[in-house]
Enzyme design. Sequence first.
Site, PDB file in Angstrom:
ATOM      1  CG  ASP A  49     -62.191 -58.306-117.699  1.00  0.00           C
ATOM      2  OD1 ASP A  49     -60.951 -58.316-117.732  1.00  0.00           O
ATOM      3  OD2 ASP A  49     -62.843 -57.421-117.115  1.00  0.00           O
ATOM      4  CD  GLU A  72     -59.202 -57.855-111.981  1.00  0.00           C
ATOM      5  OE1 GLU A  72     -59.810 -57.097-111.215  1.00  0.00           O
ATOM      6  OE2 GLU A  72     -58.927 -57.567-113.149  1.00  0.00           O
ATOM      7  CG  ASP A 135     -55.715 -56.878-114.600  1.00  0.00           C
ATOM      8  OD1 ASP A 135     -56.784 -57.147-115.180  1.00  0.00           O
ATOM      9  OD2 ASP A 135     -55.576 -55.877-113.878  1.00  0.00           O
ATOM     10  CB  ILE A 137     -59.306 -55.999-119.614  1.00  0.00           C
ATOM     11  CG1 ILE A 137     -59.566 -56.832-120.863  1.00  0.00           C
ATOM     12  CG2 ILE A 137     -59.458 -54.508-119.956  1.00  0.00           C
ATOM     13  CD1 ILE A 137     -60.941 -56.611-121.487  1.00  0.00           C
ATOM     14  CG  ASP A 138     -54.201 -52.977-115.347  1.00  0.00           C
ATOM     15  OD1 ASP A 138     -55.073 -52.530-114.594  1.00  0.00           O
ATOM     16  OD2 ASP A 138     -52.991 -52.691-115.239  1.00  0.00           O
ATOM     17  CB  THR A 140     -62.339 -51.457-116.773  1.00  0.00           C
ATOM     18  OG1 THR A 140     -61.892 -52.672-116.188  1.00  0.00           O
ATOM     19  CG2 THR A 140     -63.742 -51.647-117.306  1.00  0.00           C
ATOM     20  CE  LYS A 261     -50.887 -45.580-114.035  1.00  0.00           C
ATOM     21  NZ  LYS A 261     -52.092 -46.193-114.657  1.00  0.00           N
ATOM     22  NE  ARG A 275     -52.637 -48.120-108.096  1.00  0.00           N
ATOM     23  CZ  ARG A 275     -53.642 -48.193-108.969  1.00  0.00           C
ATOM     24  NH1 ARG A 275     -53.521 -47.623-110.153  1.00  0.00           N
ATOM     25  NH2 ARG A 275     -54.760 -48.831-108.673  1.00  0.00           N
ATOM     26  CG  ASP A 288     -54.270 -54.033-110.462  1.00  0.00           C
ATOM     27  OD1 ASP A 288     -54.630 -54.354-111.603  1.00  0.00           O
ATOM     28  OD2 ASP A 288     -55.073 -53.835-109.531  1.00  0.00           O
TER      29      ASP A 288
END
Length: 355
Positions: A49, A72, A135, A137-138, A140, A261, A275, A288
Amino acid sequence: MSKDIPYLREIYIAQLAVKRASLLTKKIADEHLQRGISKVDKSPVTVGDFGAQAVVINSILKNFPGDEIVGEEDSRLIKSQHLETSILKEISWVQEKDSKANEQLGKIETAEQLCDAVDKGNSEGGRSGRIWALDPIDGTKGFIRGDQYAVCLALIVDGVVQVGVIGCPNLPHDLREKDSKIGGIYTAIRGHGSYFQDLSDDVTYPFNSKNRMKLHNEYDISQSRVVEGVEKGHSSHELQALIKTKLGITQPSVNLDSQVKYCAVAHGDAEIYLRLPINVNYREKIWDHASGWLLVHESGGKVTDMYGNDLDFGHGRTLDSQGVIAATSTVHPKIIKVIKEIVGEHGEELQKYCG
């Protein structure tokens, strides 16, 4: 692609930075799995990250020093756990491996440079100016188990997403093909389409537009495939199952971590991304969704909140809305209609489906 298209320089730098961060994070994830470290060990995520955030922010600010970044992380954990040496080791590795991009992206060589870059991701967002949403590392848990995760970067100008780039080190080029090659960069430019390139290919400038993506607006509900999150803690699988049943969807769903996605929908590997919130008070973070929103939009699809309202990326660090629905333009209105039938026009019954 015409040099008259806006943000070509920004696209190029964003692609280079996302590729560098993708290489760095993939090395860390692969070595973590090879060493057989416990899957609950979060240290690879921490190093990945911070390393990815540092190299991306350093790259952006070298080229666009007046821009802001919504990120983040900050450097407090780096300093408190004395992680500087571990992170710098990984950054040095990727800067050497990706050395041909050093002139464009610059280099991080000291702990001070590392922490300074990470801390520059402190923008509060908003409706004015040039703001990047990052982001590093989207996904984790996908990262830890060697599955899907993404490096996500978007440029928002005066509250409107103009550029989106997502690096997906483990995503097959074709989800429907068993032996598909993996690893890609997905890029979108507002008003000028969305595009795919192999992660291992050189990033070109001006932008290489040969692999334009289009989703399947010709598909009806019976042909549509749904992607949704792996983790039940991220979205309401109960409500999503009810929606799929009411829509009469027969294709098996695909569960994927992170903004991959959005990439699957934009690339035509799925037609619907659901979602739905697990908490009525939860608001999604802009990092995100900003890149993925533009990818699907520029591939001919539609992305809104669960009531069909446009997503507002100028509100701040979060979206002032509930849920996210991304789909082909053909089926999107039908999904929204079914959601309102279940939870009410304005979510009057939503609490029933939230934890």
